[in-house]
Structure formats: C-alpha cells, structure tokens
Design a protein around this motif. Structure first.
Motif, short mmCIF file in Angstrom:
data_model
loop_
_atom_site.label_atom_id
_atom_site.label_comp_id
_atom_site.label_asym_id
_atom_site.label_seq_id
_atom_site.Cartn_x
_atom_site.Cartn_y
_atom_site.Cartn_z
N LEU A 236 0.82 -1.22 0.00
CA LEU A 236 0.00 0.00 0.00
C LEU A 236 0.86 1.27 0.00
N GLY A 237 2.00 1.23 0.70
CA GLY A 237 2.87 2.39 0.77
C GLY A 237 3.31 2.89 -0.60
N GLU A 238 3.43 1.96 -1.56
CA GLU A 238 3.86 2.35 -2.90
C GLU A 238 2.89 3.35 -3.52
N GLU A 239 1.62 3.22 -3.19
CA GLU A 239 0.61 4.14 -3.72
C GLU A 239 0.83 5.56 -3.20
N PHE A 240 1.58 5.68 -2.10
CA PHE A 240 1.81 7.00 -1.52
C PHE A 240 3.28 7.41 -1.66
N GLY A 241 3.95 6.80 -2.66
CA GLY A 241 5.30 7.22 -3.02
C GLY A 241 6.41 6.59 -2.21
N LEU A 242 6.09 5.67 -1.32
CA LEU A 242 7.15 5.01 -0.54
C LEU A 242 7.89 3.99 -1.40
N PRO A 243 9.11 3.63 -1.01
CA PRO A 243 9.85 2.64 -1.78
C PRO A 243 9.11 1.31 -1.84
N VAL A 247 7.07 -1.49 4.65
CA VAL A 247 6.10 -2.10 5.56
C VAL A 247 5.30 -0.99 6.24
N VAL A 248 3.99 -0.98 6.05
CA VAL A 248 3.16 0.11 6.58
C VAL A 248 2.01 -0.42 7.42
N THR A 249 2.24 -1.54 8.13
CA THR A 249 1.15 -2.17 8.88
C THR A 249 0.43 -1.19 9.80
N GLY A 250 1.21 -0.47 10.61
CA GLY A 250 0.62 0.43 11.60
C GLY A 250 -0.19 1.54 10.96
N GLN A 251 0.35 2.15 9.91
CA GLN A 251 -0.37 3.22 9.22
C GLN A 251 -1.64 2.70 8.55
N LEU A 252 -1.53 1.48 8.04
CA LEU A 252 -2.68 0.84 7.38
C LEU A 252 -3.83 0.70 8.37
N VAL A 253 -3.52 0.18 9.55
CA VAL A 253 -4.56 -0.01 10.57
C VAL A 253 -5.14 1.35 10.97
N PRO A 398 0.03 7.92 12.86
CA PRO A 398 0.65 7.16 13.95
C PRO A 398 0.32 5.68 13.79
N GLU A 399 1.28 4.83 14.11
CA GLU A 399 1.05 3.40 13.91
C GLU A 399 0.09 2.85 14.96
N GLU A 400 -0.85 2.03 14.51
CA GLU A 400 -1.81 1.44 15.44
C GLU A 400 -1.84 -0.08 15.25
#
Lengths: 585, 160
Positions: A236-243, A247-253, A398-400
């Motif tokens: 999912l992070g790729e959609e927001f320009g991340l490499p 790993v964006v588990t916390g942001q995803l939640v 914030p990661e959740e």
C-alpha cells in the motif's frame, strides 16, 4: 559483448540486447509504451523509434538488436516528429476523458502526452466507440481506451496460459477481445487481473467498489468490519510514493480506523486457521495414503483456473476456503454472537491484492454464515483511493494495532502473501504436530522461498519422505499439473494464481512504468522480502501457537475438521468448460 | 437436422486427421468452411479443441482473414470489385444499386438466403471494368441500370 554508440556515447552490452535497453543503461530515456521487458517486445506503438546510421527508415529500438559499431541517434528532429505523430495518432482515437478516468495520473499514455508536450491533436476522423464490458464482477474492460499494445494478450497467454485475449479483426477495426467478442464473464477468464496490472491505460481494470464501502461506513445501522490480506501491508505504501516493499502495517490499521471501520481485523488470523484446517486435511490424507497430491486452495484465481482447465484435478484441491472467505463466515457467526451484533447488519469488507476475490465472494457457496460471507472486496488500489479521498496523510499516520480477537496472527499467516508461504506455514505446523520437533526452516528456506516458477523440496516425516511442490502464476501451475498427470509424485503442492503469489496480485499497485517486466519480478521479490522480515518481529511464528486460534477451537469450532468447521470453513468446486459456456450448451 | 448431423460427421472425420496439428489451423478452417459454408462458433470450438489451439486465437485468425465467414452465406455470393479501375468506372453506384435492390449492407445476406453482398479489391479483369462476380461468374461492363435484370436472372434460376 558488443559496443555501439548512442547519441555520441559509447556503450558496451551483451549480444542480443535491444538498442532500447542499451540506451536505458546509460541514462538515455527513450520513451516506450507497448514494451514490457521479457513479456511484450513487439514494436507496435512506434513511440521508441530512433535513427540508425545506414538505415533509411526509423527503427523501433525495443526490437532492434545491438550490433558492433552501430551508431544510434535518439533525439533528432526526425525522431521527435515521428514520436509526436505516433502519439497524436493514438490520441486521435482515444477518449479524452482523462479527468474522470480510472487511471488518471497513473496512465502511461497520459504520461507520454505530457512528456511530449502534446497540446493539440491535429488528426480527426472516424472514432470507434466499442461498448464497455462491465459484466464481470472482477475485471472490467473499456475497449475504447485500448491502444492495442498487446501486453494483456502476452501476460494472459504466456504467463498465465489462460488464453482469454486475442487480436481480432484487421486494419482500423482491429482490437483486443475475448473469443467471439464475448464478455470476460462469458469466457474462461480466471479473473486474476494480471491483464489489468500490465495495461498501460484504463482499458482493463477492476470495477470500482469503493462506493459500496463508503455507503456502508456512512450508514449508522451498519456494523462495518474490515479485514486486510497479508500482502497489503507491504504494497500500500507504494501508492503514496514510498519505496517498493515498505512495511506500513501500523499506518494501514490507523487509516482504516479513520475511514470509520468499526473493527479492523487481519486476514492473517484466518490464514492461521487455514493452516490448522488444511494441515489436518493433509495429515488425514497421509494417514489414509492419499489421494495425492494435495493441492492448495487459497487462491481463487488458481481455483477458477483449475475448474476451467483441469477439472479432473478438482478432487485433489483442498476443500478449505480461502482465508478471507473463512473470515467472513466466522465474522458473521462466532464474532457477531460474541459482540452481540445482528449479523444481518454486519458488513464485511476485505482489502485484497486480488481481483479474483471479487468473483469469489459472489459464488453461491460463499453464504455459509446464512448471509453473504464477505460483502465487498476492494483492491489495494481501491483502498489507496479511499485514503486519498478522505484526506489522510497516510505516511505520517501514527502506527496502530489490529483489533482483537480476529486481528491476532502468527508469522506463518503473514507469509501467505508470498509464493511458497502457505506451504512453509503448513510445514511449520504439520511437521511439529507429527514429530514434536520444530520444522528445520533454515535448511529449507532456499527451496521454499524466492521467485523461481517451480520450487520443490523433500521433507522427512514419521510417515516417510514427502515431496512438496510450489508453483505461482497459472502458467507454472500448468507445468506442475502436467508433470503430475505424467506420473510424477508430489504429496503437497501450493499453487498461487498470480506470479509471485499475492505480492504480485492483480489488485496491487501498478508499477509497470516504474520498471520493466523482469524488473517487476524484482519488485515482487522486494515485497516478499518485506513479508519475511516483518514476520520475524511477530511474537508467534507458527499457526498452532496463535492463542486466538487455540481459543476459537476451544470456544466454537471444537477441533480441526469438526462438523462446524466443515460447515463454515470448507467449500466445494464446480467443473467448468474452457470454452464459452453459452456456445457449448 | 439430418443434414447438419452429416456436416458434423464430416468435420469429425476431417479433424481426426489434424489432431494436435496447431500449424494447420488456416488449412483446417478453410476445409471446415467448405463443409459448412461458414464458420459457426461451435465449429470454431471443435477446430480449437482438435488442434489444441486456444479458442481466442482461432477467433482471431477467423476474423483476420476475409476468406473466412462467421455468418451463413447466401446461395449466390455477389462480389463487387472496388479496385481502382472498377471504382473510377462507377463501381460505387453499382454497389449502391445492389444494396437498394437486395435491402442489405455490404457483408449482409438477404432474408431469403439467396444473396450475399460483398466487395473485392481487383479481380484481375480490369479490361471489363466495372466488374461484378456472382459465385465466380464474371459480369463485366456493368451499370447500375443492369442490376435489376441481372438479379432477376438468378432469382429465376434459383426457382428452377
């Protein structure tokens, strides 16, 4: 090695390299459109033309092999004019609805129009206006937006070997179409969505289901539960320009909570449950001496491929539902009862890397909870659109943590997202259950992981040596199935419909114009690596050690393969024709 | 019905010879069309299955070559030459006259199944331009006014 000169620069590349690849190597960015390295090298779009000394006409650099001493010019007025003309001709019959287009801001044709400063389209003439094909719930076609690059034909025929598409008719009437001009819904389409992943424009994409999700979220009567597939957290992070592979588990939640979901759960939980059910199913077979091989069933694209092309093998396919389907059935029974919510007002949304799961939830079998088990499937791309629409600053959220209890999962559940992951997870459990010892993973890592099309290993069990196989992409599945039909013995074979497994799913962020196709296998590798790394940080790494899995068996299911397990967590399959059903009837 | 069965029996006999021979696709489609007069979808599937070629590819080939038809053809196939020589000598108006008389568009077949109207790109009889061929018989130096009589002749022949 061959040395040539491109725009006055000398470059040395291996024999057989195309002029295009040679130029890219030294930072000369020849534009391309139809080209996808290793998959579609056909030279149809004429956008990559260059001048070659000694050649009267311009040449398509993607299909022009390098030779010693070749002199190439990529930016002469003649070249630039030809590229502009090629683009303008393509645009002259392309719908000019970019603002309301599914691929707005992520379209290779649009990007080239921008790059070449196309401010007018001087050609006007007859336009074809073929109707959209929106009959399939998984994959939608807008043939008017097709630029006839043939990438979809290549991926469907060569990689997936489902052979849905072909170039039909000729001249001005030529187009890409399924047999007899039928809808994708009426032919043997396995709904994997790989064609959507490689399409440079919006000619092929998933139908948008975000509206249904918004409606549920805004309905105060509804209790909306979301589950996220393992691979989403590394893509999912790729959609927001991340490499790639971040790993964006916390942001995803956190994002899902802010979108308004009442509970944010993890499909990894039911991946663990899959291992319990399928593992025991396999152990039963080991006890009874077969039938072998046991074939995995988590990937609905693969399941549909099997139904169409290998119906005689369906009896070998595990009866265990895919993890997200299990989740739906449990959410509306076990969980609904626990929290005192009427399942009739519960809406289950799955965020999946997959278009085939949009098809899967509409199968009549997927109603074992007494309701539609999963109400809506959205892809990684669709979730990204919802997050953007909601105005969330995704990267800085914030990661959740996932909610309990259906959000607790082991690392074994997490690695379901990569090819080989299901089998590895299964081995971690069945080996330990049978031998009392931990599965010696380091010894098998090489053979179970990675992007080789076919992988296999042999594992010593108390019942004897078992041979396991792994295939990803249905073209590779075909290879292993043919081996099996020819008499080769396997005990357990994991098959994933998409190349790379779910990390390469048809619903994942589209990166085809970040890198070429071989590069794209790299990006699958990057995503898979992230899953394996993230897994190491989890407290449990075996499905049978997940405390919530123990609890659900204690409180609700009884034991693996129990009557209630069979009712809610298992399913059946249907033999289908490889030819259009309407014609065959 | 009986006739249809006989055609499929002949197709089966044909396909037996070409089982698994994907390279013979065009040849086999041509022979199948000689049996059926056109290539219905079912026949395309039979060919695909026997030769081991995906149905999408068979359909691609069938629609690419103008030799192949996917609709039943009429008893008489009228082909109007629209090559350069015929065209400058008025083939366009002949085509219009035929469309009007037969009440079909180019590529169409009359309701009574008698005529199919097609066009050709030069039949190699430019000296006779403009040329119309009917089931291979050449009718040269045609005018739009000749059309009603010409068609009448074939209608009469069909009745006999």
């Amino acid at each position: 090695m061959v040395t040539l000169t491109i725009d006055e620069q000398k470059v040395t590349v291996p024999e057989g390299t195309s002029v295009l690849e040679a130029a890219w190597k030294i930072g000369i960015d020849i534009p391309s459109l139809c080209y996808l390295k290793g998959l579609n090298e056909v030279g149809t779009c004429r956008v990559c033309v260059v001048e070659i000394e000694g050649s009267k006409t311009l040449q398509a650099s993607c299909v022009y092999p390098v030779t010693e001493g070749l002199v190439v010019r990529t930016n002469t007025p003649k070249v630039l004019k030809a590229r502009r003309t090629a683009l303008q001709l393509l645009l002259s019959e392309h719908p000019q609805d970019c603002l309301s287009c599914y691929r707005n801001m992520n379209c290779e044709l649009q990007a080239l129009a921008h790059r070449f400063n196309i401010l007018e389209i001087p050609f006007c003439g007859e336009k074809k206006e073929p109707p959209n094909d929106d009959k399939s719930v998984a994959v939608m076609r807008e043939p008017a937006k097709c630029i006839r690059c043939r990438r979809c034909i290549a991926v469907c025929s060569e990689v997936q070997q489902a052979f849905v598409y072909s170039a039909v008719h000729r001249g001005f009437d030529s187009m890409v179409s399924p047999a007899f001009g039928l809808s994708l819904d009426d032919v043997a389409c396995i709904t994997c969505g790989q064609c959507a992943n490689v399409c440079p424009t919006a000619a092929i994409h998933e139908p948008d289901n975000t509206k249904e999700v918004w409606e549920a979220l805004h309905d105060p009567e509804k209790w909306v539960v979301v589950q996220v597939a393992p691979s989403i957290r590394v893509t999912l992070g790729e959609e927001f320009g991340l490499p790639i592979g971040s790993v964006v588990t916390g942001q995803l939640v956190a994002a899902l909570r802010r979108l308004g979901f009442d509970k944010v759960f993890d499909t990894d939980f039911t991946a663990d449950l899959t291992i319990m059910e399928e593992g025991h199913e396999f152990l039963e077979k080991l006890k009874n001496g077969g039938p072998f091989p046991h074939l995995s069933s988590c990937s609905p694209g693969w399941v549909k491929y099997c139904e169409h092309f290998y119906p005689e093998m369906l009896s070998h396919v595990s009866t265990v539902k895919s993890p997200h389907s299990m989740f739906g059935a449990l959410a509306k029974t076990y969980h609904a009862e626990k929290i005192g919510v009427d399942p009739a007002r519960m809406v289950v949304v799955s965020v999946m890397p997959c278009t085939a799961k949009k098809y899967e939830i509409n199968r009549p079998e997927m109603t074992d909870s007494g309701f539609k088990d999963v109400d809506v499937v959205i892809t990684t791309r669709e979730l990204a659109r919802m997050i953007r629409e909601a105005g969330l600053d995704f990267i800085n959220l914030p990661e959740e943590e996932f909610d309990e209890p259906l959000g607790i999962a082991s690392g074994a559940g997490l690695i379901f997202g990569a090819t080989g992951g299901v089998l590895e997870a299964a081995l971690r459990t069945i080996y330990e259950l049978e031998t009392g010892k931990e599965f010696p993973l380091p010894q098998y890592e090489q053979s179970l992981r990675g992007m080789d099309g076919l992988k296999e290993a042999e594992v010593e069990m108390p019942q004897g040596l078992i041979r396991v196989g792994i295939a990803h992409g249905t073209g590779n599945a075909k290879q292993i199935l043919e081996k099996i039909k020819a008499g080769e013995k396997y005990h357990f074979v994991e098959i994933m419909g998409c190349p790379g497994g779910c990390v390469g799913g048809g619903g994942q962020p589209i990166l085809s114009f970040r890198r070429g196709w071989e590069g794209s296998m790299d990006y699958r590798m990057d995503r898979a690596d992230s899953l394996y790394k993230a897994e190491q940080e989890l407290p449990y790494r075996k499905s049978h050690e997940n405390p919530e899995i123990k609890k659900i068996y204690r409180e609700f299911l009884g034991h693996p393969l129990s009557e209630i397990s069979h009712k809610l967590l298992h399913t059946s399959y249907t033999a289908r024709s490889r030819y259009p059903q309407k014609v065959v009837d | 019905m009986q006739e249809e069965k006989e055609k499929y029996r002949r197709l089966a006999a044909l396909l037996e010879k070409y089982h698994g021979k994907a390279g013979e696709l065009i040849n086999v489609l041509h022979k199948a069309q000689l049996i059926f007069g056109y290539l219905p979808q079912k026949v395309q599937i039979c060919v695909a299955d026997a030769l081991g070629v995906p149905i999408s590819e068979v359909y691609g080939v069938v629609t690419f070559y103008s030799l192949f038809n996917t609709e039943p053809r009429g008893k008489y196939r009228i082909s109007v030459c629209l090559g350069t020589a015929c065209y400058v000598k008025g083939a366009g108006s002949i085509m219009e006259a035929l469309k009007e008389n037969l009440k079909v568009d180019e590529g169409g077949t009359t309701k009574d199944g008698l005529f199919t109207l097609e066009s050709a790109r030069c039949v190699g009889a430019c000296g006779l331009a403009p040329v119309v061929t009917i089931n291979g018989n050449v009718h040269g130096r045609m005018t739009a006014d000749d059309i009603p009589e010409l068609l009448e002749r074939y209608r009469k022949e069909a009745k006999e």
